[in-house]
Write an enzyme that holds these catalytic residues in place. Structure first.
Site, mmCIF file in Angstrom:
data_model
loop_
_atom_site.group_PDB
_atom_site.id
_atom_site.type_symbol
_atom_site.label_atom_id
_atom_site.label_comp_id
_atom_site.label_asym_id
_atom_site.label_seq_id
_atom_site.Cartn_x
_atom_site.Cartn_y
_atom_site.Cartn_z
ATOM 1 N N ASN A 20 0.695 -1.302 -0.113
ATOM 2 C CA ASN A 20 0.004 0.101 -0.012
ATOM 3 C C ASN A 20 0.818 1.300 0.071
ATOM 4 O O ASN A 20 2.277 1.077 0.039
ATOM 5 C CB ASN A 20 -0.902 -0.128 1.140
ATOM 6 C CG ASN A 20 -0.031 -0.152 2.604
ATOM 7 O OD1 ASN A 20 0.531 0.787 2.889
ATOM 8 N ND2 ASN A 20 -0.297 -1.100 3.376
ATOM 9 N N ARG A 21 0.291 2.302 -0.013
ATOM 10 C CA ARG A 21 0.935 3.762 -0.282
ATOM 11 C C ARG A 21 1.524 4.182 1.058
ATOM 12 O O ARG A 21 2.288 5.549 0.870
ATOM 13 C CB ARG A 21 0.234 4.651 -0.870
ATOM 14 C CG ARG A 21 -0.366 4.526 -2.264
ATOM 15 C CD ARG A 21 -1.319 5.691 -2.828
ATOM 16 N NE ARG A 21 -1.903 5.057 -3.872
ATOM 17 C CZ ARG A 21 -1.383 5.142 -5.035
ATOM 18 N NH1 ARG A 21 0.028 5.430 -5.288
ATOM 19 N NH2 ARG A 21 -2.023 4.854 -6.243
#
Ligand code: CTP
Length: 400
Positions: free
Chosen positions: A211-212
């Protein structure tokens, strides 16, 4: 912090001497200036070159050193220090200190010393518990010397365990700070475990689910907590960030590994779970790279739910930290979702933030948070992540 404090580190002969190299770096990270005396025994385990390369100064080894003794080096060494630290301290050096012997540079320095002394013993558990050693420890304490450790655990000798392991470098740093920084740091004496960053869940040897999350907010909290005097273990997923200063950083990849590292770091007084843990992992990741099979159909990835680290910690029976803090990264219904997480996960506080793309929180340097507790909601204005970290640490200190 130890800005400009001068530490004279005496390294005597024990296998734990290798940890003293890390101790030097940890002290320097906090602004201290370190000078080292290495005994003959110590130099059987680590070299003067390694110690000197780290301190950036002469390593003092000999009592009758023509260079150093022309201005009475063994007297000067302690005069030019704020604190003398003996780490590792063998049973032998403690016996010499207790009886006032001075037959090498280290023991001469200690006898001529007029500064506080911190002793970090390291020896076989039988040597530690021997009545002679215990008499010497009692004498040294009566003489006003300070001690950190030893800890219990496995010995260098196979199969032996008990008290005798030298304290870890960061524990020694905390003890040094206790002696040298009289100002009352808000988290002094507290142990904190923090998670940060994303997790990577493997699909095959070259692909993963991620994820970011950049880890910036969690790292900033870890550094702010260490500055506030806490002993911090940061369990971090993969990030490009450097280890925060003064923090024990453990790098992991997956949610399972993160949970295991957090459990290892307990007991702690406070847990702050800031990681963006992947909710799912591939049930059976392939140990070979998955190839296209020519059918035009994508492979079916069977996902299973990851353990919830915050929820696990929040519901621990014996080892639950007194204060458990979670984060809620939401794109909608911020407060309702955060309240739900507070209840479900057994947390005492949820730091809620709106991570809609227009807010540029993921990877950005600013954050707008709302603190949700059982008592209500507190709104904070938009701030840099470092400032959010400092204020959060302040808040946590008040609550813990
Ligand atoms: N968290 C955790 N372990 C997980 C999932 C989340 O420790 N497997 C923690 C996060 O570190 C954070 C909090 O739980 O402190 C909330 O994370 P978030 O991703 O917002 O919540 P989820 O439980 O994943 O809920 P959802 O994705 O359904 O909103």
């Amino acid at each position: 912090m130890l800005s400009d404090k001068r530490i004279l580190l005496i390294i005597t002969g024990g296998i734990a001497a290798y940890k003293s190299l890390d101790l030097i770096r940890r002290l320097q990270e906090r602004g201290a200036k370190v000078r080292a005396v290495l005994t003959n025994g110590g130099s059987q385990f680590i070299t003067p070159l390694a110690v000197g390369a780290l301190t950036g100064d002469t390593v003092f080894t000999e009592l009758f050193d023509r260079e150093a003794e022309h201005d009475v080096g063994h007297i000067r060494l302690s005069r030019e220090a704020d604190l003398v630290v003996v780490a590792p301290a063998t049973a032998n050096i403690m016996a010499k200190m207790a009886h006032g012997l001075a037959d090498d540079l280290a023991s001469c320095v200690l006898l001529a010393n007029d500064k506080p002394v911190l002793v970090a013993p390291a020896m076989n558990s039988k040597m530690w518990s021997h009545p002679a050693t215990q008499r010497n420890v009692a004498q040294l304490k009566a003489d006003g010397l300070h001690f950190v450790g030893p800890n219990a655990g496995e010995m260098a000798e196979k199969g032996e365990a008990g008290y005798g392991r030298m304290s870890e470098p960061l524990e020694i740093v905390v003890a040094i700070e206790d002696l040298l920084s009289p100002k009352d740091l808000p988290l002094k004496g507290k142990r904190i475990v923090i998670t940060a960053g994303p997790t990577h869940e493997p699909i095959d040897p070259v692909r993963y689910i991620a994820n970011r999350s950049s880890g910036k907010q969690g790292y900033a909290i870890a550094e702010a907590a260490a500055e506030a005097g806490a002993q911090v273990t940061l369990v971090s997923g993969p990030t490009i960030l450097a280890d925060p200063k003064g923090v024990e950083t453990i790098r992991v990849e997956s949610a399972n590994a993160m949970l295991a590292a957090v459990e290892c770091a307990l007991p702690a007084d406070i847990a702050i779970m800031a990681a963006a843990v992947a909710d799912w992992r591939v049930a059976h990741d392939s140990n070979q790279k998955i190839k296209k099979d020519g059918s035009g159909l994508p492979p079916a990835l069977n996902l299973v739910e990851n353990p919830d680290i915050l929820k696990t910690v929040g519901h621990l029976q014996d080892k639950r930290p007194k204060l458990v803090v979670g984060f809620a990264a939401e794109t909608n219904d911020l407060i309702a979702n955060a309240r739900g997480k507070l209840e479900r996960k057994g947390a005492d506080m949820i730091v809620a933030n709106d991570v809609s793309p227009e807010n540029n929180v993921m990877g950005g340097d600013n954050n707008t948070v709302r603190l949700v507790t059982h008592g209500g909601v507190e709104d904070w204005p938009k701030m840099g992540k470092d400032e959010v970290a400092r204020q959060l640490v302040q808040k946590i200190a008040e609550l813990s």
